[in-house]
Design an enzyme around this catalytic site. Structure first.
Site, PDB file in Angstrom:
ATOM      1  N   GLY A   3       0.795  -1.220   0.000  1.00  0.00           N
ATOM      2  CA  GLY A   3       0.000   0.000   0.000  1.00  0.00           C
ATOM      3  C   GLY A   3       0.831   1.275   0.000  1.00  0.00           C
ATOM      4  CG  ASP A 183       5.099  -5.544   7.658  1.00  0.00           C
ATOM      5  OD1 ASP A 183       4.869  -5.237   6.471  1.00  0.00           O
ATOM      6  OD2 ASP A 183       5.599  -6.642   7.994  1.00  0.00           O
ATOM      7  CB  VAL A 185       6.592  -4.883   2.660  1.00  0.00           C
ATOM      8  CG1 VAL A 185       7.835  -4.020   2.570  1.00  0.00           C
ATOM      9  CG2 VAL A 185       6.766  -5.940   3.741  1.00  0.00           C
ATOM     10  CE  LYS A 186       2.889  -9.092   5.876  1.00  0.00           C
ATOM     11  NZ  LYS A 186       4.147  -9.017   6.615  1.00  0.00           N
ATOM     12  CB  THR A 187      -2.442  -5.898   1.183  1.00  0.00           C
ATOM     13  OG1 THR A 187      -1.918  -7.194   0.939  1.00  0.00           O
ATOM     14  CG2 THR A 187      -3.417  -5.504   0.084  1.00  0.00           C
TER      15      THR A 187
END
Ligand SMILES: *Cc1c(COP(=O)(O)O)cnc(C)c1O
Length: 397
Positions: A3, A183, A185-187
């Site tokens: 995201g 975190d 690097v998540k969606t």
């Protein structure tokens, strides 16, 4: 994929609301915060978006898992069945409550193999923890059946699959409890953050208190008046992080649409190579499409293709050689390298991993490559990448 690729004015606005009041903590300070409760608002948004009764934010996906374990009453002597392919956080959470991680094979869904789960059940088994890896789902009907047959808890690690569904239900909402990671690097991201979702009030009440030193949050405006029915830890999210997440969850459907479009183009292009087989999706419609994961005929071909993809300037994940996501390279886990000694019972149970091997998982993971799907590409860029990807894979066959 993450995201953060589409951060914009929306995140700034939400964070600014908090900066304006100067109240960065999610609890208390009822007057000075002037009605700004970003964490509460995000929890409300999570329950609505994922159609669950309760959501509890935490400081990370790892603390969400730990909190969920505690709220489910998982502890010393209990065995938690989990897959060989996951991020290290999954076993960290099991160990953090003193329970025993029981690793079992994954199948071509890249998630728990139901047969392997059944074979691993003992009188000590307390919970099954599927991990919905790389944006897609485990075979939930099969796992639900097993949990019913043996009266086991089902905790979904949906940290990598926010927004994905199985037969219309949000991943994370199907078991007794589920967790998300927000975190970086998540969606969707809070920079750092996580959440537990559940439909069971008791689990929520315990998670709410456990993640805030045991505070029952019944003391009104005075935190000092809160009761402490049991102890807990400080796994709180801050208002600043929750503010980022609030802007991000409003964009989740847009992110999913972009990922699905981009993945579709790539998947169709790669389908032209007969040697490529794709990861099996128990419910293709529910895929959040953060990654395109596929298998090549041999480990040698997969290694060579990964190198060729990288040489072409594109990203590729070859999990078999990755230190963080697959059992093969978890030497610290295998050796039980803990800074603070395990309880004797757990230390003994961990001994098995010094020599344990998972040939069925190896046979799949050594042939698997995951290609991350970006939110930032135009259709033209996706097609350009598809061509490069095809050329790189063909050069390795
Ligand atoms: C990211 C992740 C976690 C932990 O999340 P953090 O927010 O980084 O602590 C747990 N499980 C899986 C499968 C993950 O990918």
């Amino acid at each position: 994929m993450p995201g953060f690729e589409l951060f914009g004015a929306e995140e700034k606005k939400e964070v600014n609301d908090v900066l304006e009041t100067g109240i960065y903590m999610r609890y208390g300070f009822d007057g000075p915060r002037k009605g700004i409760w970003k964490a509460k608002e995000l929890e409300q948004a999570l329950t609505e978006r994922f159609n669950v009764k309760y959501a509890q934010l935490t400081s990370s996906g790892t603390t969400a898992l730990t909190t969920a374990m505690a709220a489910l009453g998982i502890g010393a002597g209990d065995e938690v069945i989990m897959p060989t392919f996951t991020f290290v956080a999954s076993f960290e959470a099991v160990l953090s409550v003193g329970a025993t991680p029981i690793l079992v094979d994954v199948d071509d869904t890249l998630t728990l193999a139901p047969d392997a789960v059944r074979a691993a059940i003992t009188p000590k088994t307390k919970a099954v923890m599927p991990v919905h890896m790389c944006g897609s789902m485990a075979d939930m009907d099969a796992l639900l059946d097993i949990c019913k047959d043996y009266n086991l808890l089902l905790l979904e690690d949906a940290c990598q699959s926010t927004g994905a569904t199985y037969k219309g239900k949000a991943l994370g909402s199907i078991g007794h409890a589920g967790t998300f990671s927000f975190d970086f690097v998540k969606t969707i991201t809070c920079a750092e953050g996580g959440a537990i979702i559940t439909n069971i009030e008791d689990i929520y009440t315990k998670a709410d208190a456990f993640s805030d030193h045991g505070h029952d949050h019944l003391g009104g405006a005075d935190r000092g008046a809160d009761g402490h029915p049991h102890f807990g830890y400080n796994f709180r999210i801050s208002e600043l992080h929750a503010a980022v997440g609030l802007a991000q969850i409003r964009k989740l459907d847009k992110f999913l649409a972009i990922q699905r479009n981009n993945k579709q183009i790539l998947k169709e292009a790669l389908g032209a190579i007969p040697e490529v087989t794709f990861r099996r999706l128990p419910d293709p419609e529910g895929d959040s499409a953060t990654f395109l994961s596929f298998f090549l005929p041999s480990a040698e071909a997969a290694k060579a293709a990964t190198a060729a993809i990288k040489a072409a300037g594109l990203p590729a994940f070859y999990w078999f050689d990755n230190n963080w996501h697959y059992f093969r390279k978890w030497n610290h886990f295998k050796e039980g390298a803990t800074l603070h000694p395990f309880a004797a019972q757990l230390a003994k149970a961990m001994e098995v991993y010094k020599t344990k091997e998972f040939p069925a998982s190896d046979a799949l993971m050594s042939r698997c490559i995951s290609f991350p799907i970006s939110l930032a590409w135009t259709d033209e860029e996706v097609r350009g990448r598809a061509e490069k990807l095809i050329a790189a894979i063909k050069s390795a066959l």
